[in-house]
Design a protein around this motif. Structure first.
Motif, PDB file in Angstrom:
ATOM      1  N   GLN A 161       0.829  -1.203   0.000  1.00 12.32           N
ATOM      2  CA  GLN A 161       0.000   0.000   0.000  1.00 12.32           C
ATOM      3  C   GLN A 161       0.870   1.262   0.000  1.00 12.32           C
ATOM      4  O   GLN A 161       0.556   2.241  -0.694  1.00 12.32           O
ATOM      5  N   ALA A 162       1.961   1.237   0.764  1.00 12.81           N
ATOM      6  CA  ALA A 162       2.861   2.392   0.810  1.00 12.81           C
ATOM      7  C   ALA A 162       3.503   2.626  -0.558  1.00 12.81           C
ATOM      8  O   ALA A 162       3.610   3.777  -1.021  1.00 12.81           O
TER       9      ALA A 162
ATOM     10  N   ASP B 292       2.215   1.712  -3.426  1.00  9.44           N
ATOM     11  CA  ASP B 292       1.135   2.149  -4.319  1.00  9.44           C
ATOM     12  C   ASP B 292       0.884   3.650  -4.174  1.00  9.44           C
ATOM     13  O   ASP B 292       0.702   4.373  -5.164  1.00  9.44           O
ATOM     14  N   ARG B 293       0.887   4.138  -2.945  1.00  4.60           N
ATOM     15  CA  ARG B 293       0.614   5.557  -2.701  1.00  4.60           C
ATOM     16  C   ARG B 293       1.688   6.460  -3.303  1.00  4.60           C
ATOM     17  O   ARG B 293       1.394   7.545  -3.793  1.00  4.60           O
ATOM     18  N   GLN B 294       2.939   6.025  -3.251  1.00  2.31           N
ATOM     19  CA  GLN B 294       4.038   6.886  -3.678  1.00  2.31           C
ATOM     20  C   GLN B 294       4.551   6.552  -5.078  1.00  2.31           C
ATOM     21  O   GLN B 294       5.476   7.193  -5.569  1.00  2.31           O
TER      22      GLN B 294
ATOM     23  N   ASP C  76       4.626   6.922  -8.665  1.00  2.00           N
ATOM     24  CA  ASP C  76       4.142   7.818  -9.720  1.00  2.00           C
ATOM     25  C   ASP C  76       4.726   7.471 -11.082  1.00  2.00           C
ATOM     26  O   ASP C  76       4.668   8.266 -12.023  1.00  2.00           O
TER      27      ASP C  76
END
Length: 365
Positions: A24-25, A27-29, A31
């Motif tokens: 998840q971490a 995925d969030r970062q 880009d």
């Protein structure tokens, strides 16, 4: 209603469950460009496998310790139309890498075909619910999709373990799937076309060469990445230490503070017997018939931890690992016993700081 699974009660969570926070971490970062249907970009997938620190301080633990280029090639292969074959001797983390690649790319590692001599074509193509088949005839409702078929429909990664254990005629069911990206269903006069994101990761064992070799037609559909044994002793010690800590936590074994010395000893024994020479190169050795892989070293230490925790004083000692090493080395009770005894007398006995290990191994023998 499906109930949420308490992961703390699971003996062995799937990769996507155990490392959900890291995924998840990332995925969030993340880009960077992502291929169709991929949960993470190729860059983030490599970071998930090899570990790193994200902006903001989130630590991604390494799942694989080895050459970065190998993992980059493996991930890049999955972004093309070629399937990936992970090849290596037993215990080189082929299954482990396959699982984590699937978790990072598809968000799931469970579309799995376990290869054996009894694996049938239905495991790769599709089967039938015979009760419904008899009642309805061949219908879509009577069809039972294989993990590969499901992966094609959903644009995900399918895993095929021990590909060379599967009979050759069953292996060849993959040829049309990998080349045409379709799975014909003649009984229904239709086909399944693979959605973007579909691919296959297969593993094969070096020791199984000659069992069910891949046909040249099938081999051409794969890009092969060979996973080596750890290059250095320190690298292998790091792998064993990390994995033992994970297993110990999963099995709820009490922490053993003095495990480092015995881990180093086990790894040293395995590496010397594997290579056929002592670490300093002065003494030539016979090698046993087994592989003495990193995975076996992890098993020996974990077993020793259980002995120490439940039947010892909580400190991992030579006596706790001696029997495990004996079982790993001596696969052939005649030839390997000779190899082991020669190693004990010529190498272990001469090392003054290994006197406790020598005594423990002699008692176990």
């Amino acid at each position: 209603m499906t109930q949420a699974i308490d992961q703390t009660t699971l003996l062995r969570p799937h990769a996507e469950q155990e490392y959900a926070e890291e995924l998840q971490a990332l995925d969030r970062q993340d880009d960077r460009p992502r291929p169709p249907s991929w949960k993470l970009s190729p860059w983030a997938t490599v970071t998930y496998l090899l570990g790193g620190v994200l902006p903001g301080g989130t630590v991604i633990s390494p799942k694989y310790v080895g050459p970065r280029r190998l993992i980059e090639v493996a991930v890049a292969t999955l972004a093309t139309d070629r399937a990936l074959l992970l090849l290596g001797v037993p215990g080189t983390a082929k299954t482990w890498v396959s699982e984590h690649l699937s978790a990072a790319v598809s968000g799931s590692s469970t579309l799995l075909v376990q290869g054996t001599s009894g694996t049938a074509e239905e495991s790769i193509r599709y089967g039938w619910n015979y009760a419904r088949l008899l009642a309805e005839g061949p219908t879509a409702g009577a069809l039972v999709p294989s993990p590969v078929m499901t992966a094609m429909q959903e644009g995900r990664i399918a895993r095929v373990e021990e590909l060379t254990r599967i009979p050759a005629d069953v292996q060849d069911a993959l040829i049309t799937i990998l080349s045409e990206k379709t799975l014909p269903i003649p009984e229904l006069a239709t086909e399944v076309q693979a959605a973007k994101g579909f691919n296959v990761i297969a593993t094969a064992n070096d020791r199984d060469r000659g069992v069910n070799d891949l046909s040249s037609a099938l081999r051409r559909r794969f890009n092969t990445v060979v996973l080596p044994l750890p290059a250095t002793e320190e690298e292998e010690i790091d792998i064993v230490t990390r994995r033992v800590e994970q297993l110990g936590a999963s099995l709820e074994l009490p922490p053993v503070p003095a495990a480092a010395e015995e881990i180093r000893r086990v790894v040293s024994v395995f590496r010397e017997l594997r290579s056929g020479a002592t670490a300093d190169g002065r003494t030539k050795l016979k090698s046993p018939s087994g592989t003495l892989s990193t995975a076996e070293a992890i098993s020996v230490i974990t077993s020793g931890l259980a002995l120490s925790a439940h039947f010892g004083d909580g400190v991992l000692r030579a006596s706790d690992i001696a029997a495990g090493i004996l079982g790993s080395v001596i696969k052939d009770p005649v030839a390997d016993a000779v190899v082991w005894n020669e190693y004990l007398e010529a190498v272990v006995r001469e090392r003054k700081d290994w006197a406790d290990f020598y005594r423990a191994c002699r008692e176990a023998t």
